[in-house]
Design a protein around this motif. Structure first.
Motif, PDB file in Angstrom:
ATOM      1  N   ILE A 180       0.831  -1.201   0.000  1.00 27.08           N
ATOM      2  CA  ILE A 180       0.000   0.000   0.000  1.00 27.08           C
ATOM      3  C   ILE A 180       0.870   1.256   0.000  1.00 27.08           C
ATOM      4  CG2 ILE A 180      -1.886   1.195   1.144  1.00 27.08           C
ATOM      5  CD1 ILE A 180      -2.538  -1.634   0.120  1.00 27.08           C
ATOM      6  N   ARG A 181       0.540   2.187  -0.888  1.00 25.85           N
ATOM      7  CA  ARG A 181       1.221   3.475  -0.948  1.00 25.85           C
ATOM      8  C   ARG A 181       0.312   4.576  -0.427  1.00 25.85           C
ATOM      9  NH1 ARG A 181       2.107   3.784  -7.166  1.00 25.85           N
ATOM     10  NH2 ARG A 181      -0.079   3.160  -6.931  1.00 25.85           N
ATOM     11  N   MET A 182       0.906   5.684  -0.082  1.00 24.69           N
ATOM     12  CA  MET A 182       0.124   6.811   0.424  1.00 24.69           C
ATOM     13  C   MET A 182      -0.922   7.240  -0.604  1.00 24.69           C
ATOM     14  SD  MET A 182       0.218   8.449   3.380  1.00 24.69           S
ATOM     15  CE  MET A 182       1.922   8.520   3.972  1.00 24.69           C
ATOM     16  N   GLY A 183      -0.563   7.174  -1.876  1.00 27.64           N
ATOM     17  CA  GLY A 183      -1.495   7.566  -2.924  1.00 27.64           C
ATOM     18  C   GLY A 183      -2.671   6.628  -3.079  1.00 27.64           C
ATOM     19  N   ASP A 184      -2.573   5.422  -2.508  1.00 33.72           N
ATOM     20  CA  ASP A 184      -3.676   4.474  -2.582  1.00 33.72           C
ATOM     21  C   ASP A 184      -4.789   4.800  -1.587  1.00 33.72           C
ATOM     22  OD1 ASP A 184      -2.355   2.932  -4.530  1.00 33.72           O
ATOM     23  OD2 ASP A 184      -1.242   1.825  -2.991  1.00 33.72           O
ATOM     24  N   VAL A 185      -4.502   5.710  -0.657  1.00 32.87           N
ATOM     25  CA  VAL A 185      -5.478   6.045   0.387  1.00 32.87           C
ATOM     26  C   VAL A 185      -6.350   7.174  -0.139  1.00 32.87           C
ATOM     27  CG1 VAL A 185      -5.782   6.545   2.838  1.00 32.87           C
ATOM     28  CG2 VAL A 185      -3.710   5.398   2.061  1.00 32.87           C
ATOM     29  N   THR A 186      -7.234   6.859  -1.052  1.00 35.84           N
ATOM     30  CA  THR A 186      -8.050   7.891  -1.688  1.00 35.84           C
ATOM     31  C   THR A 186      -9.189   8.386  -0.798  1.00 35.84           C
ATOM     32  OG1 THR A 186      -9.400   6.169  -2.743  1.00 35.84           O
ATOM     33  CG2 THR A 186      -7.527   7.011  -3.991  1.00 35.84           C
ATOM     34  N   ASP A 187      -9.466   7.670   0.293  1.00 31.07           N
ATOM     35  CA  ASP A 187     -10.474   8.159   1.240  1.00 31.07           C
ATOM     36  C   ASP A 187      -9.942   9.312   2.083  1.00 31.07           C
ATOM     37  OD1 ASP A 187     -12.297   6.348   0.368  1.00 31.07           O
ATOM     38  OD2 ASP A 187     -12.079   4.967   2.051  1.00 31.07           O
ATOM     39  N   GLY A 188      -8.635   9.546   2.014  1.00 30.27           N
ATOM     40  CA  GLY A 188      -8.028  10.623   2.789  1.00 30.27           C
ATOM     41  C   GLY A 188      -7.251  10.084   3.979  1.00 30.27           C
ATOM     42  N   THR A 189      -6.045  10.567   4.156  1.00 24.01           N
ATOM     43  CA  THR A 189      -5.206  10.066   5.244  1.00 24.01           C
ATOM     44  C   THR A 189      -5.726  10.447   6.618  1.00 24.01           C
ATOM     45  OG1 THR A 189      -3.773  12.018   5.088  1.00 24.01           O
ATOM     46  CG2 THR A 189      -3.136  10.087   3.793  1.00 24.01           C
ATOM     47  N   SER A 190      -6.536  11.497   6.700  1.00 22.71           N
ATOM     48  CA  SER A 190      -7.110  11.901   7.984  1.00 22.71           C
ATOM     49  C   SER A 190      -8.447  11.219   8.262  1.00 22.71           C
ATOM     50  CB  SER A 190      -7.286  13.419   8.043  1.00 22.71           C
ATOM     51  OG  SER A 190      -8.175  13.854   7.023  1.00 22.71           O
ATOM     52  N   ASN A 191      -8.889  10.369   7.314  1.00 17.46           N
ATOM     53  CA  ASN A 191     -10.149   9.647   7.470  1.00 17.46           C
ATOM     54  C   ASN A 191      -9.962   8.136   7.555  1.00 17.46           C
ATOM     55  OD1 ASN A 191     -11.678  12.057   7.195  1.00 17.46           O
ATOM     56  ND2 ASN A 191     -11.511  11.917   4.970  1.00 17.46           N
ATOM     57  N   THR A 192      -8.714   7.671   7.471  1.00 21.87           N
ATOM     58  CA  THR A 192      -8.449   6.242   7.375  1.00 21.87           C
ATOM     59  C   THR A 192      -7.580   5.779   8.537  1.00 21.87           C
ATOM     60  OG1 THR A 192      -8.521   6.413   4.955  1.00 21.87           O
ATOM     61  CG2 THR A 192      -7.532   4.425   5.883  1.00 21.87           C
ATOM     62  N   MET A 193      -8.005   4.723   9.204  1.00 17.19           N
ATOM     63  CA  MET A 193      -7.276   4.207  10.367  1.00 17.19           C
ATOM     64  C   MET A 193      -6.083   3.350   9.929  1.00 17.19           C
ATOM     65  SD  MET A 193     -10.361   3.278  13.061  1.00 17.19           S
ATOM     66  CE  MET A 193     -11.139   2.056  11.986  1.00 17.19           C
ATOM     67  N   LEU A 194      -4.969   3.576  10.580  1.00 18.20           N
ATOM     68  CA  LEU A 194      -3.734   2.852  10.293  1.00 18.20           C
ATOM     69  C   LEU A 194      -3.536   1.707  11.289  1.00 18.20           C
ATOM     70  CD1 LEU A 194      -1.086   2.872   8.542  1.00 18.20           C
ATOM     71  CD2 LEU A 194      -0.072   4.265  10.362  1.00 18.20           C
ATOM     72  N   MET A 195      -3.553   2.043  12.589  1.00 16.38           N
ATOM     73  CA  MET A 195      -3.346   1.052  13.632  1.00 16.38           C
ATOM     74  C   MET A 195      -4.264   1.337  14.817  1.00 16.38           C
ATOM     75  SD  MET A 195       0.840   0.692  13.646  1.00 16.38           S
ATOM     76  CE  MET A 195       0.821  -0.872  14.533  1.00 16.38           C
ATOM     77  N   GLY A 196      -4.531   0.311  15.599  1.00 15.30           N
ATOM     78  CA  GLY A 196      -5.364   0.466  16.780  1.00 15.30           C
ATOM     79  C   GLY A 196      -4.957  -0.502  17.875  1.00 15.30           C
ATOM     80  N   GLU A 197      -5.820  -0.633  18.882  1.00 12.95           N
ATOM     81  CA  GLU A 197      -5.495  -1.416  20.076  1.00 12.95           C
ATOM     82  C   GLU A 197      -6.253  -2.741  20.145  1.00 12.95           C
ATOM     83  OE1 GLU A 197      -4.984   0.874  23.937  1.00 12.95           O
ATOM     84  OE2 GLU A 197      -6.432   2.141  22.880  1.00 12.95           O
ATOM     85  N   ILE A 198      -5.618  -3.710  20.813  1.00 12.65           N
ATOM     86  CA  ILE A 198      -6.295  -4.934  21.229  1.00 12.65           C
ATOM     87  C   ILE A 198      -5.927  -5.201  22.687  1.00 12.65           C
ATOM     88  CG2 ILE A 198      -6.239  -5.930  18.925  1.00 12.65           C
ATOM     89  CD1 ILE A 198      -4.054  -7.888  20.084  1.00 12.65           C
ATOM     90  N   ASN A 199      -6.704  -6.070  23.337  1.00 16.24           N
ATOM     91  CA  ASN A 199      -6.362  -6.529  24.681  1.00 16.24           C
ATOM     92  C   ASN A 199      -5.544  -7.811  24.582  1.00 16.24           C
ATOM     93  OD1 ASN A 199      -7.688  -4.476  26.039  1.00 16.24           O
ATOM     94  ND2 ASN A 199      -9.600  -5.638  26.244  1.00 16.24           N
TER      95      ASN A 199
END
Length: 311
Positions: A180-199
């Protein structure tokens, strides 16, 4: 003549003890809230650093690291065909950009010996930046290596094994052999989640031989190192894991995938009311567990065309 009293009466002593007890009862929740606020801030800083590390990796290689270096069907292109040497993920790839160059070199040297990923020197080394301070199970270290709280999003569905190719077509930021490249994030980089949490889940449970593989960075190939946004944060819906490779708990429920080849690890945290995520633009956001499912799923896709309202 009156005499000076030199001690408390029993009633006075009991009154003082009662007052102290009331004060402690009033102050303890405030102290706990302050501590959790500090832990949440530290967790957010960890996610921020992970986002920056991903950006630096992208600046160097012009793409984000693959989510998995092999497919669920053990077809490892173009590296090898045994399905053992490449069971690691993006978490190792970005170590040089997290001031962990020495650890990366140690792991890389072991990898070149054609040794299974969970047996090379260095896999039990704890990386503090991968741990949420609110999780009492951390640091998670087992015979299969170190595991952390922060995973990348693979999209809005569960992880499928359909001939070793469907898992390469997930619609999030990380999947098998992804580029995945930055240009592939057409929904917007400020609207797309990259990483998150698990327990994380402590090892063994009733069966000490069982290793819970959720979050294990050096033993990953069945959806245990990426997050599915198929359900909202802190859901009671159980994760779907490889048979015999999980420990079911109330704060991280799980069921066996059986022979269906469908897997999922969902976003969870010990922060009251939600989870924290880092977006593709490296900004950190707290997502309430009450978020609408449509919005949550849309934020996990990179090019779905969804209109994401303000969270």
């Amino acid at each position: 003549m009156s005499k000076t009293r030199s001690a408390f009466t029993l009633v006075e002593l009991l009154v003082v003890i009662a007052i102290i007890g009331v004060l402690i009862a009033l102050l303890l929740p405030a102290v706990q809230q302050a501590r959790e606020a500090a832990r949440r801030m530290s967790c957010g800083n960890n996610l921020k650093q992970l986002g920056i590390a991903m950006h630096n990796y992208h600046d160097t290689y012009k793409k984000f690291p693959p989510g998995y270096f092999q497919t669920l069907g053990y077809e490892v292109r173009p590296f090898n065909t045994s399905g053992h040497q490449m069971r690691y993920c993006y978490a190792r790839s970005i170590l040089p950009f997290m001031e962990q160059q020495a650890l990366w070199e140690l792991l890389d040297a072991g990898q070149k010996l054609n040794t299974p990923s969970w047996q090379i020197p260095g896999i039990t080394e704890v990386v503090p930046g991968y741990m949420c301070p609110s999780d009492p199970a951390g640091p998670k270290v087992s015979k299969e290596g170190f595991g952390g709280n922060y995973l990348g999003f693979h999209g809005d569905s569960r992880y499928y094994d359909q001939g070793g190719s469907a898992d390469e077509r997930m619609n999030g930021m990380f999947c098998a052999l992804s580029k995945i490249r930055m240009g592939d994030v057409t929904d917007g980089t400020s609207n797309t989640m990259l990483m998150g949490e698990i327990n994380l889940v402590p090892e063994g449970g009733l069966d000490v031989s069982v290793t819970d593989r959720r979050g294990m960075y050096n033993m990953c190939y069945t959806g245990n190192a990426t997050i599915s946004a198929n359900v909202t944060p802190n859901s009671l819906t159980p994760d779907v894991q490889e048979s015999g490779r999980f420990v079911n708990t109330d704060y991280a429920p799980a069921v066996s995938a059986g022979s269906g080849g469908v897997y999922a690890t969902y976003a969870r945290s010990h922060h009251p009311g939600g989870v924290q995520v880092v977006l593709v633009d490296a900004s950190v956001r707290f997502v309430p567990e009450t978020i609408d499912s449509v919005i949550w799923k849309g934020a996990a896709t990179r090019s779905g065309g969804e209109i994401t309202p303000q969270w």
